[in-house]
Write a protein that holds these residues in place. Sequence first.
Motif, PDB file in Angstrom:
ATOM      1  N   GLU A  75       0.814  -1.118   0.167  1.00  0.00           N
ATOM      2  CA  GLU A  75       0.061  -0.227  -0.156  1.00  0.00           C
ATOM      3  C   GLU A  75       0.845   1.357  -0.001  1.00  0.00           C
ATOM      4  O   GLU A  75       1.788   1.455   0.549  1.00  0.00           O
ATOM      5  N   GLY A  76       0.619   2.265  -0.893  1.00  0.00           N
ATOM      6  CA  GLY A  76       1.482   3.696  -1.166  1.00  0.00           C
ATOM      7  C   GLY A  76       2.291   3.494  -1.950  1.00  0.00           C
ATOM      8  O   GLY A  76       2.931   4.421  -2.250  1.00  0.00           O
ATOM      9  N   ASP A  77       2.756   2.120  -2.632  1.00  0.00           N
ATOM     10  CA  ASP A  77       3.662   2.178  -3.497  1.00  0.00           C
ATOM     11  C   ASP A  77       3.156   3.025  -4.801  1.00  0.00           C
ATOM     12  O   ASP A  77       1.906   3.005  -5.198  1.00  0.00           O
ATOM     13  N   LEU A  78       4.137   3.691  -5.431  1.00  0.00           N
ATOM     14  CA  LEU A  78       3.836   4.336  -6.714  1.00  0.00           C
ATOM     15  C   LEU A  78       4.423   3.762  -7.947  1.00  0.00           C
ATOM     16  O   LEU A  78       5.677   3.470  -7.937  1.00  0.00           O
ATOM     17  N   MET A  86       8.155  -3.719 -13.201  1.00  0.00           N
ATOM     18  CA  MET A  86       7.895  -2.470 -13.026  1.00  0.00           C
ATOM     19  C   MET A  86       8.789  -1.762 -11.807  1.00  0.00           C
ATOM     20  O   MET A  86       9.416  -2.363 -11.117  1.00  0.00           O
ATOM     21  N   ARG A  87       8.967  -0.616 -12.223  1.00  0.00           N
ATOM     22  CA  ARG A  87       9.594   0.337 -11.128  1.00  0.00           C
ATOM     23  C   ARG A  87       8.823   1.114 -10.245  1.00  0.00           C
ATOM     24  O   ARG A  87       7.869   1.571 -10.657  1.00  0.00           O
ATOM     25  N   ARG A 105      12.330   5.842  -2.122  1.00  0.00           N
ATOM     26  CA  ARG A 105      13.494   4.885  -2.762  1.00  0.00           C
ATOM     27  C   ARG A 105      12.798   4.125  -3.855  1.00  0.00           C
ATOM     28  O   ARG A 105      11.833   3.786  -3.964  1.00  0.00           O
ATOM     29  N   ILE A 106      13.735   3.853  -4.925  1.00  0.00           N
ATOM     30  CA  ILE A 106      13.039   3.018  -6.119  1.00  0.00           C
ATOM     31  C   ILE A 106      13.513   1.668  -6.247  1.00  0.00           C
ATOM     32  O   ILE A 106      14.620   1.466  -5.685  1.00  0.00           O
ATOM     33  N   TYR A 107      12.456   0.824  -6.510  1.00  0.00           N
ATOM     34  CA  TYR A 107      12.600  -0.459  -6.612  1.00  0.00           C
ATOM     35  C   TYR A 107      12.308  -1.173  -7.977  1.00  0.00           C
ATOM     36  O   TYR A 107      11.407  -0.472  -8.649  1.00  0.00           O
ATOM     37  N   ASN A 108      13.042  -1.998  -8.491  1.00  0.00           N
ATOM     38  CA  ASN A 108      12.356  -3.032  -9.469  1.00  0.00           C
ATOM     39  C   ASN A 108      11.890  -4.282  -9.053  1.00  0.00           C
ATOM     40  O   ASN A 108      12.497  -4.975  -8.277  1.00  0.00           O
ATOM     41  N   VAL A 109      10.699  -4.435  -9.712  1.00  0.00           N
ATOM     42  CA  VAL A 109       9.733  -5.480  -9.067  1.00  0.00           C
ATOM     43  C   VAL A 109       9.447  -6.406 -10.457  1.00  0.00           C
ATOM     44  O   VAL A 109       9.125  -6.142 -11.296  1.00  0.00           O
TER      45      VAL A 109
END
Length: 475
Positions: A430-433, A461-462, A468-472
């Motif tokens: 929740e809250g991810d962009l 997806m980024r 902070r930035i994550y790759n999923v």
Amino acid sequence: MRAKTTLLALTLAAAFGGFAATAMRDALQQPAIATPPAAAAVPMLAALPASVDGQALPSLAPMLRQVTPSVVSVHTKQRVRVSPFGNDPFFRRMFPELSQERINESLGSGVIVDAAQGYVLTNHHVIEGADDVSVTLADGRTLEAEFIGSDVDTDVALMRVKASGLTAIPLARDSNLQVGDFVVAVGNPFGFGQTVTSGIVSAVERSNVPGVGFQNFIQTDASINPGNSGGALVNLRGELVGINTASFNTQGSMAGNIGLGFAIPIGLARNVMTQLAATGSVQRGTLGVDTQTVDARIAQGLGLDAPRGAVVTRVYGGSSAANAGLRTGDVVVSANGQRIDNSEALRNFQGLQALDAPVTLEVLRDGKPMKIETRLRALPRDGASFDPRLAGATLADLPEAIRRQNDRIGGVRIEKVEPGSRAHNNGLREGDLILAANSGEFRDLAGFRDSLASRPADLAMRISRGGRIYNVIMR
């Protein structure tokens, strides 16, 4: 740097009321003691006549006696944990016993619009983040308020109170409001208690206020100060024409009123209230297009006489725009008779319409005018309807106020994730962009859905989370 500082100042200057005014109230309540001179007695001033030429002097008092019982003061409390280590997550976890609970209190206003149901309209920013909300009626009773729902993009919130003897205010028709009409603002500025100010309608359909979501404001020079937020703007018949929401001052809202106040038109507030009362949330429709503002270069390339309108750069498959025959290269210059000067105006128009509302677009195609009839269609928000790998996630567009701060910001927000769902197991929270995906480019929910229409075999997806930035990788 100077331009950014100025923009920030203007944005903060339009900051909303509804915040604690305790310190200022205490200071102002210390009476100044003046010692009158021992000279001769001051002559008494002559009283105003009760009538002139047989006509009673005009007064707002009779109208206000009908209105003021409908306007309430809104009190909110928010519990926050304060640590001597600030926001450092490591030390906050290591020494939780050192954190202390603090209660932030704030004040605002509200309007009773349905006495039978106990419905009270106010601003979203008045009750945002509150743990407890209560309202004080004009007769002195203080009641607990039940939160029904709110819409951040129009700054409208709906509460309910249970009590007998409530008085609702009659609602006006937006179409009757004109520039120059006299209006009266009623609210709770600075926590003083119910206060009345008057002025005129300075403008209608204002949509260029910095840092605010979808906009169609009534502008007035009636004083709207901190704490007035959520209060009533009424006409001389005592009908509610708007919900007071913002004051504008380059020195900040605490610097005082300079005759630039804004209110949400009651027609818009009524539409939002209807959805909140029914479902607790607001759904919006979309045409399903991407557009770009027509500048001088684009106007010349399209053979237009003037650089005005929103040119369609992409039409999403299966959208209402596609079904209505809208094409890439069409220039939208009007929507339901409302002038469209740029891409922002078209987006703002869509955000303010009721769900499934009929829309008549006036467009220029190859320089020739034509009309297109369509409707605004709501997009599903459950992740499974976008892609099975997103099952369990509820998706939403970015809040419009955030997007307006920087037009280059785009993405999709994760509003909720069910524990144990496929989306949760894939790492979404929740809250991810969602900033980007290998499925294609997108700027909003409609574009994201269109990019996933081909069901890519591999979906990456980024994600932005907590700065902070994550790759999923979605499985």
